[in-house]
Design an enzyme around this catalytic site. Structure first.
Site, PDB file in Angstrom:
ATOM      1  N   ASP A  62      39.554  40.899  37.916  1.00  0.00           N
ATOM      2  CA  ASP A  62      39.041  39.952  38.865  1.00  0.00           C
ATOM      3  C   ASP A  62      39.396  38.445  38.826  1.00  0.00           C
ATOM      4  OD1 ASP A  62      37.064  39.400  36.929  1.00  0.00           O
ATOM      5  OD2 ASP A  62      35.351  40.754  37.988  1.00  0.00           O
ATOM      6  N   ASN A 128      22.932  43.429  37.489  1.00  0.00           N
ATOM      7  CA  ASN A 128      22.528  44.352  38.682  1.00  0.00           C
ATOM      8  C   ASN A 128      23.532  45.583  38.811  1.00  0.00           C
ATOM      9  OD1 ASN A 128      25.222  43.401  39.591  1.00  0.00           O
ATOM     10  ND2 ASN A 128      24.439  42.437  41.508  1.00  0.00           N
ATOM     11  N   HIS A 130      26.884  45.556  38.207  1.00  0.00           N
ATOM     12  CA  HIS A 130      28.318  45.539  38.866  1.00  0.00           C
ATOM     13  C   HIS A 130      29.409  45.580  37.738  1.00  0.00           C
ATOM     14  CE1 HIS A 130      28.179  40.812  38.716  1.00  0.00           C
ATOM     15  NE2 HIS A 130      29.063  41.275  37.675  1.00  0.00           N
ATOM     16  N   GLU A 135      30.162  44.924  43.428  1.00  0.00           N
ATOM     17  CA  GLU A 135      28.658  44.811  43.615  1.00  0.00           C
ATOM     18  C   GLU A 135      27.857  46.276  44.242  1.00  0.00           C
ATOM     19  OE1 GLU A 135      27.376  42.231  42.455  1.00  0.00           O
ATOM     20  OE2 GLU A 135      28.348  40.417  42.843  1.00  0.00           O
TER      21      GLU A 135
HETATM   22  C1  GLP Z   1      30.896  38.439  36.016  1.00  0.00           C
HETATM   23  C2  GLP Z   1      32.124  39.108  36.121  1.00  0.00           C
HETATM   24  C3  GLP Z   1      32.052  40.668  35.319  1.00  0.00           C
HETATM   25  C4  GLP Z   1      31.340  40.493  33.982  1.00  0.00           C
HETATM   26  C5  GLP Z   1      30.128  40.272  34.536  1.00  0.00           C
HETATM   27  C6  GLP Z   1      29.085  39.873  33.207  1.00  0.00           C
HETATM   28  O1  GLP Z   1      30.599  38.038  37.047  1.00  0.00           O
HETATM   29  N1  GLP Z   1      32.954  39.469  37.081  1.00  0.00           N
HETATM   30  O2  GLP Z   1      33.484  41.103  34.981  1.00  0.00           O
HETATM   31  O3  GLP Z   1      31.291  41.773  33.348  1.00  0.00           O
HETATM   32  O4  GLP Z   1      29.715  39.384  35.296  1.00  0.00           O
HETATM   33  O5  GLP Z   1      28.995  38.639  32.995  1.00  0.00           O
HETATM   34  P1  GLP Z   1      28.567  38.145  31.302  1.00  0.00           P
HETATM   35  O6  GLP Z   1      29.373  38.848  30.399  1.00  0.00           O
HETATM   36  O7  GLP Z   1      28.936  36.604  31.437  1.00  0.00           O
HETATM   37  O8  GLP Z   1      27.281  38.496  31.413  1.00  0.00           O
END
Ligand code: GLP
Length: 235
Positions: A62, A128, A130, A135
Site C-alpha cells: 500500500d 481493527n 485491517h 479496512e
Molecule cells: C498500517 C499499514 C499496515 C500495517 C498496520 C499496522 O496502517 N497499512 O500494512 O500492518 O497499519 O501498523 P504497525 O505495524 O505500525 O502497528
C-alpha cells in the site's frame, strides 16, 4: 493457519527472517512487503545479513494517496530507508500515491502483480484487523483499490505525522483477493494492542468486519506473534 508464539519481537523477527531465507533458497523470486513498525526489526535483521535480493522483485501492499515517493511519511520513503537503500532488489514496486487517476493506478498495479505473482507476502495487522489498508467492511473480492482510511487507522498512524490532520484520508492498497493469491503468507503481530485482532483472525468467524479473518481461506499462512499479541488466543 500455523501460529508460532515467541517471547520477544527479536526472536519472532529472527524466525520471520528464516522464513524469507528458506523461501529464497527454495526459488522464491517475488516478495510482497509491508510497512508499519511491526516489520522494522525483520528489515534490520535482513540489512545486517547476507541475504541477497538482487534477483528478486518486491511488491508493497500500500501507499498513502497524495504523498509523493520522496515524502518522509510515504511508504516508498519508509521502504528505501529501512530496506531498499541497503539491500538492493532487481525491482521494487509500490503504488504511486501521486497518481490521481485512480482507475489508471489500480490497473497499473494489478498488472504489476499479475506479471509478478507473489511467492511470499509479508503482512502486519491493524488493531481493527485491517491488512494492507483493507479496512473493516472491505470486499474480499477486491484487488488493488483506493480506500478511505478508518478513523481508528488515522488515529493509530498519526504518531508518524505532525498531527492527525496531516494523515492522508485515503490510500491505495492491494486488495484481499490479491493478497490471497500469494503462495505463502507470513503475518507478524506484536504487542497487546494487536491481541484482539489476532484472536479474531485466528479463532473468529470469517467476516469482512475483521479483514484479516480472510486469511483462514488460504491454506499456507504462517502467523508469528509475541506473547502479548497471542495473549487472548484460547490455545
Ligand atoms: C498500517 C499499514 C499496515 C500495517 C498496520 C499496522 O496502517 N497499512 O500494512 O500492518 O497499519 O501498523 P504497525 O505495524 O505500525 O502497528
Amino acid at each position: 493457519m500455523q501460529v508460532l508464539v515467541f517471547d520477544t519481537v527479536k526472536e519472532a523477527s529472527q524466525k520471520a527472517y528464516d522464513v524469507f531465507k528458506e523461501a529464497l533458497n527454495n526459488g522464491s523470486k517475488v516478495f510482497g512487503l509491508a510497512t508499519g513498525s511491526t516489520p522494522e526489526t525483520l528489515y534490520d535483521i535482513m540489512v545486517q545479513s547476507d541475504i541477497d535480493f538482487t534477483q528478486s522483485a518486491s511488491i508493497n501492499l500500500d501507499e498513502y494517496y497524495g504523498l509523493a515517493g520522496d515524502h518522509p511519511q510515504s511508504y516508498n520513503y519508509f521502504m528505501n530507508e529501512h530496506l531498499f537503500n541497503k539491500k538492493p532488489f532487481r525491482a521494487n514496486y509500490l503504488p504511486d500515491g501521486k497518481n490521481t487517476d485512480s482507475a489508471n493506478e489500480v490497473e497499473r498495479y494489478n498488472q504489476i502483480i499479475a506479471d509478478n505473482p507473489i511467492d511470499l507476502q509479508l503482512l502486519g495487522i491493524g488493531g481493527n484487523g485491517h491488512i494492507g489498508f483493507n479496512e473493516p467492511g472491505t470486499d474480499f473480492n477486491e484487488r488493488t483499490q483506493l480506500v478511505d482510511l478508518a478513523p481508528e487507522t488515522i488515529e493509530a498512524n498519526k504518531r508518524f505525522f505532525e498531527s492527525a490532520n496531516d494523515v492522508p484520508s485515503k490510500a491505495y492498497s492491494m486488495g484481499i483477493a490479491s493478497i490471497l493469491e500469494s503462495k505463502t503468507i507470513l503475518l507478524l503481530a506484536f504487542g497487546e494492542g494487536k491481541a484482539e485482532a489476532v484472536k479474531g483472525m485466528v479463532e473468529g468467524p470469517v467476516t469482512n468486519d475483521l479483514p484479516a479473518s480472510a486469511l483462514q481461506n488460504h491454506d499456507n499462512v504462517i502467523v508469528i506473534v509475541d506473547k502479548a499479541a497471542a495473549s487472548l488466543l484460547s490455545k
